[in-house]
Design an enzyme around this catalytic site. Sequence first.
Site, short mmCIF file in Angstrom:
data_model
loop_
_atom_site.label_atom_id
_atom_site.label_comp_id
_atom_site.label_asym_id
_atom_site.label_seq_id
_atom_site.Cartn_x
_atom_site.Cartn_y
_atom_site.Cartn_z
N HIS A 4 -4.58 9.19 3.13
CA HIS A 4 -3.86 9.85 2.04
C HIS A 4 -4.79 10.09 0.86
O HIS A 4 -5.92 9.58 0.83
CB HIS A 4 -2.65 9.02 1.61
CG HIS A 4 -3.00 7.68 1.04
ND1 HIS A 4 -2.95 6.51 1.77
CD2 HIS A 4 -3.44 7.32 -0.19
CE1 HIS A 4 -3.32 5.50 1.01
NE2 HIS A 4 -3.64 5.97 -0.20
P1 TYD Z 1 -0.50 2.62 1.80
O1 TYD Z 1 -1.02 2.86 0.43
O2 TYD Z 1 -0.13 3.83 2.62
O3 TYD Z 1 -1.51 1.72 2.64
P2 TYD Z 1 -3.03 1.90 3.08
O4 TYD Z 1 -3.66 2.96 2.23
O5 TYD Z 1 -3.61 0.55 2.87
O6 TYD Z 1 -3.04 2.25 4.52
O7 TYD Z 1 0.73 1.64 1.69
C1 TYD Z 1 1.35 1.05 2.82
C2 TYD Z 1 2.80 0.76 2.48
O8 TYD Z 1 2.86 -0.19 1.41
C3 TYD Z 1 3.58 1.98 2.02
O9 TYD Z 1 4.88 1.91 2.57
C4 TYD Z 1 3.66 1.84 0.52
C5 TYD Z 1 3.59 0.34 0.29
N1 TYD Z 1 2.90 -0.04 -0.95
C6 TYD Z 1 3.61 -0.57 -2.00
O10 TYD Z 1 4.84 -0.75 -1.94
N2 TYD Z 1 2.94 -0.92 -3.14
C7 TYD Z 1 1.61 -0.74 -3.29
O11 TYD Z 1 1.02 -1.08 -4.35
C8 TYD Z 1 0.87 -0.18 -2.19
C9 TYD Z 1 -0.61 0.04 -2.28
C10 TYD Z 1 1.57 0.16 -1.04
#
Ligand code: TYD
Length: 139
Positions: free
Chosen positions: A50
């Site tokens: 993302h």
């Molecule tokens: P995401 O940022 O997509 O993870 P990564 O980049 O590590 O693969 O986040 C994964 C899930 O966690 C998504 O459902 C959103 C949630 N999340 C939160 O609730 N709070 C946060 O601060 C972060 C970073 C993610």
Amino acid sequence: MEFGQSIRLKRISDSSGVLDVLEFGELGIAKFQRMYMLHSVAESSTRGGHAHKELEQYVIAASGSFTLHLTRFGQQKSIVIDSPEFAYYIPPLTWRDLDNFSIGAVCLVLASAAYAEGDYIRDYEEFIDASEVAQAVEG
Ligand code: TYD
């Protein structure tokens, strides 16, 4: 600060251990609102996938190692992050993928804002479109 550019933490070490210090005032970000840690990632897993519209982040390998792949305005960088001595900058409109996590790796992230799903761009085509609009505006 360029995307993927690193800042070296101040290292204070002696025979008993190592202290790495990051003064937020040196980072050029008004304030950080959030810290999170990504860990216990399976070796074959990829995270990220993302970009963000406005969020600025710094990424640190608090333990172990992983690879950070960044794309911004058509430029790509892949960085092996393997030392708690460096923090790597990720500006807005930067697509990121993280992979190649070592066993025990801890990816510590400092973020300029609270979590907001509305700030995410999770669709790559949407990311390309948003980047083109931003570049056009910047001239
Ligand atoms: P995401 O940022 O997509 O993870 P990564 O980049 O590590 O693969 O986040 C994964 C899930 O966690 C998504 O459902 C959103 C949630 N999340 C939160 O609730 N709070 C946060 O601060 C972060 C970073 C993610």
